[in-house]
Design a protein around this motif. Structure first.
Motif, PDB file in Angstrom:
ATOM      1  N   UNK A   1       0.826  -1.200   0.000  1.00 44.59           N
ATOM      2  CA  UNK A   1       0.000   0.000   0.000  1.00 44.59           C
ATOM      3  C   UNK A   1       0.864   1.256   0.000  1.00 44.59           C
ATOM      4  N   UNK A   2       1.939   1.243   0.771  1.00 41.29           N
ATOM      5  CA  UNK A   2       2.849   2.390   0.789  1.00 41.29           C
ATOM      6  C   UNK A   2       3.452   2.634  -0.598  1.00 41.29           C
ATOM      7  N   UNK A   3       3.789   1.567  -1.295  1.00 41.76           N
ATOM      8  CA  UNK A   3       4.294   1.713  -2.657  1.00 41.76           C
ATOM      9  C   UNK A   3       3.213   2.258  -3.582  1.00 41.76           C
ATOM     10  N   UNK A   4       1.989   1.808  -3.385  1.00 42.22           N
ATOM     11  CA  UNK A   4       0.890   2.232  -4.241  1.00 42.22           C
ATOM     12  C   UNK A   4       0.630   3.730  -4.109  1.00 42.22           C
ATOM     13  N   UNK A   5       0.624   4.239  -2.883  1.00 42.15           N
ATOM     14  CA  UNK A   5       0.283   5.649  -2.679  1.00 42.15           C
ATOM     15  C   UNK A   5       1.453   6.574  -3.000  1.00 42.15           C
ATOM     16  N   UNK A   6       2.672   6.036  -3.085  1.00 44.76           N
ATOM     17  CA  UNK A   6       3.832   6.889  -3.310  1.00 44.76           C
ATOM     18  C   UNK A   6       4.433   6.784  -4.704  1.00 44.76           C
ATOM     19  N   UNK A   7       4.126   5.717  -5.426  1.00 45.78           N
ATOM     20  CA  UNK A   7       4.778   5.494  -6.720  1.00 45.78           C
ATOM     21  C   UNK A   7       4.418   6.563  -7.740  1.00 45.78           C
ATOM     22  N   UNK A   8       3.192   7.088  -7.667  1.00 44.58           N
ATOM     23  CA  UNK A   8       2.747   8.048  -8.663  1.00 44.58           C
ATOM     24  C   UNK A   8       3.422   9.402  -8.591  1.00 44.58           C
ATOM     25  N   UNK A   9       3.793   9.836  -7.373  1.00 46.72           N
ATOM     26  CA  UNK A   9       4.404  11.165  -7.261  1.00 46.72           C
ATOM     27  C   UNK A   9       5.564  11.211  -6.283  1.00 46.72           C
TER      28      UNK A   9
ATOM     29  N   UNK B   1       7.728   9.122  -5.051  1.00 47.80           N
ATOM     30  CA  UNK B   1       8.982   8.501  -5.462  1.00 47.80           C
ATOM     31  C   UNK B   1       9.583   9.163  -6.699  1.00 47.80           C
ATOM     32  N   UNK B   2       8.791  10.004  -7.370  1.00 48.68           N
ATOM     33  CA  UNK B   2       9.334  10.777  -8.496  1.00 48.68           C
ATOM     34  C   UNK B   2      10.288  11.849  -7.983  1.00 48.68           C
ATOM     35  N   UNK B   3       9.979  12.404  -6.818  1.00 47.83           N
ATOM     36  CA  UNK B   3      10.743  13.538  -6.282  1.00 47.83           C
ATOM     37  C   UNK B   3      12.205  13.183  -5.994  1.00 47.83           C
ATOM     38  N   UNK B   4      12.515  12.093  -5.259  1.00 47.09           N
ATOM     39  CA  UNK B   4      13.931  11.794  -5.034  1.00 47.09           C
ATOM     40  C   UNK B   4      14.702  11.503  -6.308  1.00 47.09           C
ATOM     41  N   UNK B   5      14.054  10.866  -7.290  1.00 47.39           N
ATOM     42  CA  UNK B   5      14.732  10.597  -8.561  1.00 47.39           C
ATOM     43  C   UNK B   5      15.074  11.907  -9.260  1.00 47.39           C
TER      44      UNK B   5
ATOM     45  N   UNK C   1       7.748  18.437 -13.435  1.00 47.52           N
ATOM     46  CA  UNK C   1       6.656  19.008 -14.218  1.00 47.52           C
ATOM     47  C   UNK C   1       6.356  18.210 -15.469  1.00 47.52           C
ATOM     48  N   UNK C   2       7.394  17.805 -16.195  1.00 47.39           N
ATOM     49  CA  UNK C   2       7.178  17.019 -17.402  1.00 47.39           C
ATOM     50  C   UNK C   2       6.617  15.638 -17.079  1.00 47.39           C
ATOM     51  N   UNK C   3       6.994  15.090 -15.936  1.00 41.42           N
ATOM     52  CA  UNK C   3       6.421  13.814 -15.515  1.00 41.42           C
ATOM     53  C   UNK C   3       4.932  13.959 -15.240  1.00 41.42           C
ATOM     54  N   UNK C   4       4.551  15.061 -14.605  1.00 43.67           N
ATOM     55  CA  UNK C   4       3.133  15.321 -14.341  1.00 43.67           C
ATOM     56  C   UNK C   4       2.374  15.499 -15.654  1.00 43.67           C
ATOM     57  N   UNK C   5       2.985  16.198 -16.607  1.00 44.50           N
ATOM     58  CA  UNK C   5       2.359  16.364 -17.921  1.00 44.50           C
ATOM     59  C   UNK C   5       2.102  14.997 -18.572  1.00 44.50           C
ATOM     60  N   UNK C   6       3.069  14.087 -18.425  1.00 42.34           N
ATOM     61  CA  UNK C   6       2.883  12.740 -18.968  1.00 42.34           C
ATOM     62  C   UNK C   6       1.707  12.027 -18.315  1.00 42.34           C
TER      63      UNK C   6
ATOM     64  N   UNK D   1       3.490   6.428 -23.881  1.00 43.33           N
ATOM     65  CA  UNK D   1       3.797   7.284 -22.739  1.00 43.33           C
ATOM     66  C   UNK D   1       4.290   6.423 -21.573  1.00 43.33           C
ATOM     67  N   UNK D   2       5.429   6.755 -20.982  1.00 46.52           N
ATOM     68  CA  UNK D   2       5.902   5.968 -19.828  1.00 46.52           C
ATOM     69  C   UNK D   2       4.892   5.935 -18.689  1.00 46.52           C
ATOM     70  N   UNK D   3       4.140   7.026 -18.520  1.00 47.15           N
ATOM     71  CA  UNK D   3       3.168   7.086 -17.432  1.00 47.15           C
ATOM     72  C   UNK D   3       2.072   6.044 -17.578  1.00 47.15           C
ATOM     73  N   UNK D   4       1.833   5.593 -18.798  1.00 47.84           N
ATOM     74  CA  UNK D   4       0.764   4.624 -19.039  1.00 47.84           C
ATOM     75  C   UNK D   4       1.050   3.293 -18.358  1.00 47.84           C
TER      76      UNK D   4
END
Length: 292
Positions: free
Chosen positions: A87-95, A97-101, A221-226, A242-245
């Motif tokens: 569940x922690x992975x589910x709620x964090x994977x979308x945004x 975990x994007x931030x540290x990368x 920002x570009x990740x959010x656009x995707x 799209x990678x986001x797909x």
């Protein structure tokens, strides 16, 4: 009478380009950065925040589902430590975990330029390709460590709070407790690969600007656009490029029978974009006039 001009490149005794800016030195420099410790603290604190939230909100009993009768991953969060980690992975994977990368990869070259230390590194002399390679490897290593830290803490905290047991699946059935850790490891591996596009964007932008926040913010920002474009169903099958797909294709790993189709496609798309972006970063930086 003709004069012949010879260009002689003098190399200091013992100098080897491959030994400049060792990975351990760059890793130690990045580890001592305040933003590294802050990000580690945020990721480690998230599972405890969620445990408190489930306790305050009454939590779920591990399978009652929502008002429409469907059971989601959130509904099974308190069924076991493995469920809580998923569940922690589910709620964090979308945004989240994007931030540290984006932070680790976007703050590489741009931060050196903002401190006016980039030209001194290259004058050491550190070859440009070597400098980028060292920084990229370390940035990806820290990004992977961030993605491993969250589920590890979540698994430990969730096991302490909800006990160790099989991974209850929202679709019905469960995975044996012995299979949960390998499946969660596969999930983390796919999430990391899916974030290589963000890493490539941040790293490329870091070689194009002297503002670290610009590189980090641009990648996020570009990740959010995707993600927004992927939500436009009118695009039809074009969304598959799209990678986001494919960012949640890891859910196929949490099935009684492991499904590889979505994860293989997502990996191919993500790696293809990332390789192009990394190549652009190396090519552009090799020709860039460094003045900062």
């Amino acid at each position: 009478m003709s004069a012949v001009t010879e260009t002689v490149t003098e190399v200091a005794p013992g100098y080897r380009a491959s030994r400049t800016l060792p990975l351990r030195v760059e890793a130690l420099r990045q580890w001592r950065r305040r933003r590294t410790l802050v990000m580690a603290g945020v990721l480690a604190a998230l599972p405890f925040v969620m445990i408190v939230a489930f306790a305050v909100g009454g939590g779920r009993d591990g399978g009652r589902g929502g008002g429409d009768g469907r059971i989601t991953l959130i509904d099974t969060a308190t069924a076991s430590g493995a469920n809580f980690a998923a569940t922690c992975l589910f709620v964090s994977a979308g945004f989240l975990l994007v931030v540290p990368v984006a932070l680790f990869c976007g703050d590489t070259v741009a931060s050196e330029a903002s401190w006016s230390s980039l030209r001194y590194l290259l004058a050491s002399p550190v070859p440009r390709a070597r400098l980028l390679w060292s920084k990229l490897v370390v940035a990806l290593g820290f990004s992977l460590a961030a993605m491993v830290l969250l589920p590890l803490v979540a698994l430990a905290a969730g096991t302490a709070a909800y006990g160790w047991g099989p991974l209850k699946l929202p679709t019905g059935g469960s995975l044996p407790a012995a299979d949960t850790v390998p499946r969660l490891a596969l999930v983390v591996a796919f999430v990391f690969v899916s974030q290589l596009v963000t890493a490539g964007l941040a790293f490329w932008l870091s070689t194009r600007t002297d503002a670290p926040l610009g590189a980090v913010g641009g990648a996020v920002g570009l990740t959010i656009v995707g993600n927004v474009l992927d939500a436009v169903t009118a695009l039809g099958s074009w969304r598959e490029f799209l990678p986001a797909h494919w960012q949640f294709a890891w859910a196929d790993a949490l099935q009684p029978q492991l499904e590889w189709g979505g994860m293989v496609k997502g990996t191919a798309v993500s790696v293809a974009y990332a390789l192009v972006l990394f190549a652009l970063a190396f090519r552009g930086f090799a020709r860039k006039d460094i003045v900062s």
